[in-house]
Design an enzyme around this catalytic site. Sequence first.
Site, PDB file in Angstrom:
ATOM      1  N   ASP A   6     -50.489  -9.112  -0.337  1.00 54.44           N
ATOM      2  CA  ASP A   6     -50.588  -7.729  -0.644  1.00 54.44           C
ATOM      3  C   ASP A   6     -51.563  -7.240  -1.653  1.00 54.44           C
ATOM      4  O   ASP A   6     -52.154  -8.407  -2.405  1.00 54.44           O
ATOM      5  CB  ASP A   6     -49.140  -7.246  -1.665  1.00 54.44           C
ATOM      6  CG  ASP A   6     -48.055  -7.043  -0.397  1.00 54.44           C
ATOM      7  OD1 ASP A   6     -48.332  -6.697   0.750  1.00 54.44           O
ATOM      8  OD2 ASP A   6     -46.941  -7.219  -0.732  1.00 54.44           O
ATOM      9  N   SER A  45     -48.827 -18.442  19.517  1.00 46.04           N
ATOM     10  CA  SER A  45     -48.421 -19.618  19.756  1.00 46.04           C
ATOM     11  C   SER A  45     -46.944 -19.251  20.573  1.00 46.04           C
ATOM     12  O   SER A  45     -46.439 -18.195  20.702  1.00 46.04           O
ATOM     13  CB  SER A  45     -48.035 -20.727  18.808  1.00 46.04           C
ATOM     14  OG  SER A  45     -49.235 -20.917  18.005  1.00 46.04           O
ATOM     15  N   ASP A  73     -46.022 -10.490   6.831  1.00 45.46           N
ATOM     16  CA  ASP A  73     -46.916 -10.253   5.430  1.00 45.46           C
ATOM     17  C   ASP A  73     -46.588 -10.719   4.344  1.00 45.46           C
ATOM     18  O   ASP A  73     -45.659 -10.103   3.574  1.00 45.46           O
ATOM     19  CB  ASP A  73     -46.750  -8.539   5.695  1.00 45.46           C
ATOM     20  CG  ASP A  73     -47.685  -7.793   4.626  1.00 45.46           C
ATOM     21  OD1 ASP A  73     -48.547  -8.631   4.156  1.00 45.46           O
ATOM     22  OD2 ASP A  73     -47.316  -6.637   4.162  1.00 45.46           O
TER      23      ASP A  73
END
Length: 804
Positions: A352, A277, A349
């Site tokens: 995990d 975006s 992130d």
Amino acid sequence: MKYIGFFVAFALTIALAVAVSRPFGAIPPLAPLLDPNNGFWQNTFSEDELAEEELELSNLSAEVKVIYDENLIPHVFASNDADLYRAQGYITAKHRLWQMEFQTMAAGGRLSEVVGSLALDLDRMTRRKGLSYGAEKGAEFIKENDPESYLLLEAYADGVNQYIDQLSDARLPVEYKILNYRPEHWSAFKSILLLKYMTDMLVGDRDLEYSNLRKILGEVMLDKLYPEYPQGVDPIIESGHKWGFKSLSVTRPDSISYPDNLLLIDPMPQPEDGTGSNNWAVSGSKTKSGNPILANDPHLSLNLPSLWYSMQLTTPDHSVKGATLPGALGVISGFNEDIAWGVTNATRDTRDWYKITFQDNTRKAYRYGDRWEQTTFRIEEIKVKGEKVFLDTVVYTHYGPVVYDKTFNSNRQDVNFALKWNVHEGSNEQKTFLLLNASKNHEDYNEALNNYTAPAQNFVFASKSGDIAMRIQGKFPLKWRGQGKFFMDGADPRMEWQGYIPNDQNARTLNPSRGFVSSANQHPTDSTYPYYVFDNSFEFYRNRRLNNQLKGMSNITVEDMQGLQFDDYYLHAAEALPIMLGLLGKDSESDAVAKKYLALLNEWDFYADPNQKAPTVFYIWWKKTYAHIWTDLTNNIAPVVLPSYYQTVLFMKNEPTDSIFNLKNTADIETAATHVKQGFKEMLVDMAKWEADEGDFSWANYKRTKIQHLVPQFKSFSVDNVYTGGGSGMLNATSDRAGASWRMVVELGEEIKAFGIYPGGQSGNPGSKYYSNFINKWANGEYLNFDLRKSDQAEGVLFQTILN
């Protein structure tokens, strides 16, 4: 003419029924489908032909007025929030019911109920990664911590259900008729699940692939090919920003032992290419009017019905307009009388992976440090159309669900991979948008964002008072440097997250001296930010083009910002092509066909306009060259992620004879030039075939942008070959299947001026003239006037409905 239309429609229906029967099971009963009173014929009417002046809606405290403008955009006027969201649920279901339900069935791992065993593996994956589990936790959290929001979620669901309860067979959306099922009731849980589904669409991880790369390349070469802060990073929060807080300390283990074997499973699906975006806001100091201007264009898969549904929602306390997400309350990207906001994906992130060591085959306990922790079991009952219920047992650890095990995606006893993801923790993203919709200033905006967990987003802001801001918001794990980049040993407590970055220490900026804020999915900050920040997919082209343009602009107008959203300057090509031409040398200039393509490339201005031919030649040449350079990596048996285009170009420019270009299994010594020349030869072969088969190789004809129905097999409900420019890595990021799913530009003056467009239409009914009527305007870079309406405004009214 009447009979021609009849036979065309008849043939289309039969073709759809047969097409559906192949991948999804038995042909649906044709008699109901062809019934003139209730079958597909009834879906050929447009909404204005079916308009009702008055409708009965239970549980309202007062009358609600709904005014549809000429584009079928509803403007809802209610006396209070409960009535407003009950009406929003009813109106949204009236136009987008099948889409709402289909998307939540996908999110809940329930597509097999509709299409049969074809979707079983997808449903298993969805359930194993815990989307429904996360939605359950979210519902518990909202009930306990914010019962007012939960009551509004229930009001919305009540509105949806009142529409479903009065839905006749004739008005049933055509997809239900073709797939032969009926809608079930909506719930607050489904709205929560829908927002978790958006998290899944936007969050990726490459822990398993990076672990393989670490094993294959070693850490030194890995860091060289995949640097965390490459040369030339231009972050979201302006470089040199002073953070103004004391950061928490993070303890990094003295020694780290990672699981050392290659991981040979198929990684979990990642966000689709093109997902990203742009958003930005410029201060009044840079605009012609002296007012801030805000722009937002989320890049997602281009689907029909459109992901977005436009609405205005008004009570005596606030009036908000913009893009809603069918199934969720309020406006997601939009503006009100005082502020405007927009979102881009923060690409952080927050997932995990941990290797789980079970005590024995019962999987009732797993090693954690010097003890055994108990597991829990969740039995997923997956209904499969035409078959028996499929039972899937998912083991849950304190990290999260064991997604991969001997029963799923592996037949090995030692594959037990658990997923830790903040979506499994209770949160209330819905409250963020409820508060944003009614916010009046920067303080309100921050208060709204304090409730937001996932998916991490870059929230841009502008206000009539003159403020502009950007905040990178999510619930971000507190990690030591490098943590979560690789697959971790779940038996080692040192691999645990050490908490979360405090909300007030998430990166943000207010009224920077440069006069603008912007984001395009790039690095959030420069390297001075005190917390570890990592993602494998930070952007390197759109963000630099955007910032360079904004830096040089003054006296900015709304039209300038619209032009920037539609900008198709191909920065990657502008940087790569001169290098490639230099490495190619003069050898190819003796070939007449090669000379033709080289002439196109040498004369190119690097704009990927739809009628340009050079972008096609470059695109194919680059793809072939890139594939050759990384042949050794793609030939590995273990899944990996390849170096970025940006980093590859830097190597070609700065180290063209480096050993990274030399392939292991050849007698020759390859350089960057070797790959460029081979790529050019293969491009000539592809171009010869294309010209022989297709003729025209102009950019729009080559990339063939498609707005695809949510069920790909329903090809008649899609729009093919949309004539438009742009592409991945450009501000106008329109590729073949992804692009700007919504464009909005708002000027925040005394009288707010707003413009918006998306590639679809307000209706979810393929037989309606409002199903895809925005597409041509969107493809040409045009906009609809999106100004706020008053309840007594007479012009531009398509029809009006009173809900009693």
